[in-house]
Write a protein that holds these residues in place. Structure first.
Motif, PDB file in Angstrom:
ATOM      1  N   ALA A  20      32.028  40.788  15.198  1.00 21.36           N
ATOM      2  CA  ALA A  20      33.229  41.447  15.724  1.00 21.36           C
ATOM      3  C   ALA A  20      33.010  41.989  17.130  1.00 21.36           C
ATOM      4  O   ALA A  20      33.937  42.383  17.797  1.00 21.36           O
ATOM      5  N   GLU A  21      31.721  42.010  17.559  1.00 25.48           N
ATOM      6  CA  GLU A  21      31.411  42.586  18.849  1.00 25.48           C
ATOM      7  C   GLU A  21      30.939  41.513  19.824  1.00 25.48           C
ATOM      8  O   GLU A  21      30.265  40.571  19.450  1.00 25.48           O
ATOM      9  N   ARG A  22      31.304  41.670  21.086  1.00 24.15           N
ATOM     10  CA  ARG A  22      30.877  40.742  22.120  1.00 24.15           C
ATOM     11  C   ARG A  22      30.565  41.501  23.387  1.00 24.15           C
ATOM     12  O   ARG A  22      31.127  42.562  23.645  1.00 24.15           O
ATOM     13  N   ASP A  23      29.661  40.961  24.143  1.00 23.71           N
ATOM     14  CA  ASP A  23      29.325  41.542  25.443  1.00 23.71           C
ATOM     15  C   ASP A  23      30.147  40.886  26.537  1.00 23.71           C
ATOM     16  O   ASP A  23      30.300  39.657  26.561  1.00 23.71           O
ATOM     17  N   PHE A  24      30.651  41.688  27.464  1.00 23.82           N
ATOM     18  CA  PHE A  24      31.336  41.181  28.655  1.00 23.82           C
ATOM     19  C   PHE A  24      30.796  41.924  29.870  1.00 23.82           C
ATOM     20  O   PHE A  24      30.358  43.069  29.773  1.00 23.82           O
ATOM     21  N   ASP A  25      30.844  41.255  30.996  1.00 20.38           N
ATOM     22  CA  ASP A  25      30.479  41.944  32.230  1.00 20.38           C
ATOM     23  C   ASP A  25      31.544  42.970  32.597  1.00 20.38           C
ATOM     24  O   ASP A  25      31.234  44.093  33.001  1.00 20.38           O
ATOM     25  N   VAL A  26      32.813  42.571  32.465  1.00 12.24           N
ATOM     26  CA  VAL A  26      33.940  43.437  32.858  1.00 12.24           C
ATOM     27  C   VAL A  26      35.000  43.399  31.774  1.00 12.24           C
ATOM     28  O   VAL A  26      35.365  42.317  31.301  1.00 12.24           O
ATOM     29  N   VAL A  27      35.486  44.560  31.387  1.00 11.61           N
ATOM     30  CA  VAL A  27      36.629  44.650  30.478  1.00 11.61           C
ATOM     31  C   VAL A  27      37.741  45.401  31.204  1.00 11.61           C
ATOM     32  O   VAL A  27      37.520  46.493  31.742  1.00 11.61           O
ATOM     33  N   VAL A  28      38.933  44.809  31.212  1.00 10.94           N
ATOM     34  CA  VAL A  28      40.114  45.425  31.811  1.00 10.94           C
ATOM     35  C   VAL A  28      41.022  45.901  30.682  1.00 10.94           C
ATOM     36  O   VAL A  28      41.473  45.087  29.868  1.00 10.94           O
ATOM     37  N   VAL A  29      41.269  47.182  30.612  1.00 12.53           N
ATOM     38  CA  VAL A  29      42.194  47.725  29.620  1.00 12.53           C
ATOM     39  C   VAL A  29      43.554  47.832  30.284  1.00 12.53           C
ATOM     40  O   VAL A  29      43.751  48.629  31.206  1.00 12.53           O
ATOM     41  N   GLY A  30      44.479  47.003  29.849  1.00 14.56           N
ATOM     42  CA  GLY A  30      45.808  46.939  30.438  1.00 14.56           C
ATOM     43  C   GLY A  30      46.014  45.623  31.146  1.00 14.56           C
ATOM     44  O   GLY A  30      45.437  45.386  32.212  1.00 14.56           O
ATOM     45  N   GLY A  31      46.810  44.751  30.526  1.00 15.26           N
ATOM     46  CA  GLY A  31      47.067  43.431  31.096  1.00 15.26           C
ATOM     47  C   GLY A  31      48.440  43.327  31.722  1.00 15.26           C
ATOM     48  O   GLY A  31      49.031  42.251  31.731  1.00 15.26           O
ATOM     49  N   GLY A  32      48.947  44.445  32.261  1.00 16.87           N
ATOM     50  CA  GLY A  32      50.206  44.408  32.987  1.00 16.87           C
ATOM     51  C   GLY A  32      50.011  43.752  34.344  1.00 16.87           C
ATOM     52  O   GLY A  32      49.030  43.035  34.582  1.00 16.87           O
ATOM     53  N   MET A  33      50.929  44.005  35.252  1.00 15.47           N
ATOM     54  CA  MET A  33      50.895  43.310  36.539  1.00 15.47           C
ATOM     55  C   MET A  33      49.587  43.547  37.289  1.00 15.47           C
ATOM     56  O   MET A  33      48.943  42.604  37.760  1.00 15.47           O
ATOM     57  N   VAL A  34      49.168  44.805  37.405  1.00 18.21           N
ATOM     58  CA  VAL A  34      47.987  45.121  38.204  1.00 18.21           C
ATOM     59  C   VAL A  34      46.708  44.693  37.494  1.00 18.21           C
ATOM     60  O   VAL A  34      45.818  44.098  38.105  1.00 18.21           O
ATOM     61  N   GLY A  35      46.599  44.981  36.204  1.00 11.36           N
ATOM     62  CA  GLY A  35      45.404  44.582  35.465  1.00 11.36           C
ATOM     63  C   GLY A  35      45.226  43.080  35.424  1.00 11.36           C
ATOM     64  O   GLY A  35      44.111  42.559  35.595  1.00 11.36           O
ATOM     65  N   ALA A  36      46.315  42.346  35.218  1.00  7.58           N
ATOM     66  CA  ALA A  36      46.241  40.890  35.191  1.00  7.58           C
ATOM     67  C   ALA A  36      45.883  40.339  36.559  1.00  7.58           C
ATOM     68  O   ALA A  36      45.101  39.376  36.675  1.00  7.58           O
ATOM     69  N   ALA A  37      46.438  40.915  37.628  1.00  7.55           N
ATOM     70  CA  ALA A  37      46.106  40.462  38.978  1.00  7.55           C
ATOM     71  C   ALA A  37      44.630  40.687  39.274  1.00  7.55           C
ATOM     72  O   ALA A  37      43.971  39.831  39.885  1.00  7.55           O
ATOM     73  N   PHE A  38      44.094  41.827  38.840  1.00  9.21           N
ATOM     74  CA  PHE A  38      42.672  42.087  39.071  1.00  9.21           C
ATOM     75  C   PHE A  38      41.806  41.074  38.334  1.00  9.21           C
ATOM     76  O   PHE A  38      40.848  40.530  38.904  1.00  9.21           O
ATOM     77  N   ALA A  39      42.107  40.801  37.069  1.00  8.17           N
ATOM     78  CA  ALA A  39      41.320  39.835  36.306  1.00  8.17           C
ATOM     79  C   ALA A  39      41.361  38.456  36.954  1.00  8.17           C
ATOM     80  O   ALA A  39      40.339  37.761  37.038  1.00  8.17           O
ATOM     81  N   ALA A  40      42.535  38.056  37.424  1.00  6.71           N
ATOM     82  CA  ALA A  40      42.664  36.756  38.095  1.00  6.71           C
ATOM     83  C   ALA A  40      41.869  36.738  39.397  1.00  6.71           C
ATOM     84  O   ALA A  40      41.233  35.733  39.739  1.00  6.71           O
ATOM     85  N   ALA A  41      41.896  37.851  40.133  1.00  6.13           N
ATOM     86  CA  ALA A  41      41.167  37.926  41.399  1.00  6.13           C
ATOM     87  C   ALA A  41      39.661  37.884  41.188  1.00  6.13           C
ATOM     88  O   ALA A  41      38.916  37.386  42.044  1.00  6.13           O
ATOM     89  N   LEU A  42      39.188  38.380  40.062  1.00 10.95           N
ATOM     90  CA  LEU A  42      37.753  38.442  39.776  1.00 10.95           C
ATOM     91  C   LEU A  42      37.231  37.137  39.190  1.00 10.95           C
ATOM     92  O   LEU A  42      36.020  36.894  39.188  1.00 10.95           O
ATOM     93  N   SER A  43      38.136  36.316  38.696  1.00 15.30           N
ATOM     94  CA  SER A  43      37.723  35.049  38.081  1.00 15.30           C
ATOM     95  C   SER A  43      36.987  34.173  39.092  1.00 15.30           C
ATOM     96  O   SER A  43      37.284  34.184  40.284  1.00 15.30           O
ATOM     97  N   GLY A  44      36.020  33.410  38.587  1.00 14.78           N
ATOM     98  CA  GLY A  44      35.272  32.499  39.443  1.00 14.78           C
ATOM     99  C   GLY A  44      34.091  33.126  40.150  1.00 14.78           C
ATOM    100  O   GLY A  44      33.454  32.476  40.986  1.00 14.78           O
ATOM    101  N   LYS A  45      33.768  34.383  39.817  1.00 19.16           N
ATOM    102  CA  LYS A  45      32.651  35.068  40.470  1.00 19.16           C
ATOM    103  C   LYS A  45      31.388  35.067  39.606  1.00 19.16           C
ATOM    104  O   LYS A  45      30.435  35.793  39.878  1.00 19.16           O
ATOM    105  N   GLY A  46      31.383  34.285  38.519  1.00 23.44           N
ATOM    106  CA  GLY A  46      30.211  34.216  37.646  1.00 23.44           C
ATOM    107  C   GLY A  46      30.132  35.339  36.638  1.00 23.44           C
ATOM    108  O   GLY A  46      29.066  35.590  36.061  1.00 23.44           O
ATOM    109  N   LEU A  47      31.240  36.018  36.373  1.00 20.73           N
ATOM    110  CA  LEU A  47      31.284  37.128  35.434  1.00 20.73           C
ATOM    111  C   LEU A  47      32.095  36.754  34.196  1.00 20.73           C
ATOM    112  O   LEU A  47      33.021  35.956  34.277  1.00 20.73           O
TER     113      LEU A  47
END
Length: 405
Positions: free
Chosen positions: A4-31
């Motif tokens: 039930a548990e997994r490790d992530f480099d980054v967890v974003v709590v809140g997938g609204g406009m700003v949270g989703a934009a941040f996750a998309a911006a961080l994608s492709g950086k090896g995280l």
């Protein structure tokens, strides 16, 4: 660690406009990135229906969304450019008019339904291999030790990460659990939002009239309707919300001086309490706040989501810089770079909007005369007027790469 548990480099709590934009911006950086969101965005809606929640996106926000490859989807779903802005004072009568052509721009920005922005971003996240979506998902608590955050879900699941990003709105649970205090105050106002049909063309113009009880904004939509944001004292807002549609339309038309003829309300209304709020700190070791979790602003200039998108872009570049220099993305070396870049600018914008609210919400004769003279003078001084327009457009030089020209 259990299944039930997994490790992530980054967890974003809140997938609204700003949270989703941040996750998309961080994608492709090896995280490895996780996004926790309570509900998926609406996938479709009745033809001709306009959401009550809209945003006035600046040019800087548009650039960010273009570089995240979501702007074309937003255009396909529907957005409304505005090319002029007209502002006037109900008491003193001063006016100022902004025209995109005077700064060599095709428009001053776009009015976009929030659900359109969120859907376009969410669809992008669904196709990113390094992003895992926990939706529906909600956290109830967190444990932090040794640079690691362990997030406990309401359904018993748990995940761990090296960097936790709170993008969960102005009542942020992440901020509260981290013990980060805020400063600010309630305005004693509510923003009434609705869609209206003007009898006359809106002229692709964003209109705003400053009333003693709060500003009234009309934002042009592509089909000829307008979205309104009417900020009023709690007492006045209660009166307006209690009115029948015809009476509300009459009051709205009077408040707008019938500049577009009769304004007929078209659909439901909602009222949102207003407050100014600013987190005393944006970061802790292994944690960062972005968007409304970090700051809440009066809507009179429509800057809330634009500030949030700049937060997302700046935090993404700070983490990329840390990776390039072999530093821990959850360390203060990286996170304070983001905080230095954004907290001061956000504070200035919050203070400016608060000052405008107080200046134009005062009907003292001497003050109303002075501010009207100021509006008229600014309208005539081209360099000062251009500076205001460039700031509103997001054409400054000190912008993160995703937002820069």
């Amino acid at each position: 660690m259990s299944d039930a548990e997994r490790d992530f480099d980054v967890v974003v709590v809140g997938g609204g406009m700003v949270g989703a934009a941040f996750a998309a911006a961080l994608s492709g950086k090896g995280l490895s990135i996780a996004v926790i969101e309570a509900r998926e965005p609406a996938r479709d809606w009745p033809k001709g229906e306009i959401d009550l929640r809209v945003s006035a996106l600046s040019r800087a926000s548009q650039r960010i969304l273009e570089r995240l490859d979501v702007w074309s989807r937003i255009e396909a779903l529907g957005c409304s450019p505005y090319r002029h802005m007209h502002v006037w004072d109900a008491v003193g009568g001063g006016e100022i008019h902004f025209d995109s052509a005077s700064v060599g721009q095709a428009d001053l920005g776009h009015i976009v339904e929030n659900r359109v922005i969120q859907l376009a971003l969410w669809e992008t996240l669904e196709h990113l291999q390094d992003v895992t979506l926990f939706c529906p998902g909600a956290i109830s608590d967190m444990e932090r030790a040794g640079g690691v955050s362990r997030l406990l879900f309401t359904d018993g699941r748990a995940i761990e990460c090296g960097l936790l990003v709170g993008a969960d709105g102005r009542d942020s649970l992440v901020r509260s659990l981290a013990g980060i205090e805020t400063e600010g105050w309630d305005y004693g106002q509510k923003a009434i939002v609705a869609n209206v049909k003007p009898a006359e063309r809106h002229q692709e113009t964003a209109w705003q009239r400053f009333l003693p009880t709060g500003p009234l904004a009309l934002l042009p939509l592509a089909d000829g309707r307008c979205s309104i944001v009417w900020s009023a004292t709690d007492a006045r807002a209660a009166e307006l919300m209690a009115m029948e549609d015809q009476d509300f339309s009459n009051a709205l038309t009077d408040a707008f001086e019938a500049r577009l003829g009769r304004l007929g309300v078209d659909g439901p209304r909602a009222a949102v309490p207003l407050r100014l709020q600013h987190a005393k700190h944006y970061v802790q070791p292994g944690l960062a706040l972005i968007g409304d979790a970090a700051h809440a602003i009066h809507p009179l200039a429509g800057q809330g989501v634009n500030l949030g998108f700049l937060d997302a872009a700046e935090l993404a570049v700070a983490l990329e810089y840390a990776i390039a220099h072999g530093r821990n993305i959850g360390g203060l070396w990286a996170l304070r770079r983001y905080e230095r870049a954004r907290r001061g600018d956000n504070m200035l914008m919050l203070a400016a909007m608060d000052a405008f609210k107080r200046l134009f919400g005062n009907d003292h004769p001497a003050l109303s005369t002075a501010r009207s003279l100021g509006l008229r003078a600014t309208d005539r001084v081209a360099p000062l007027k251009r500076l205001f327009m460039e700031r509103a457009l997001g054409l400054g030089v000190d912008l993160p790469p995703l937002a820069a020209a």
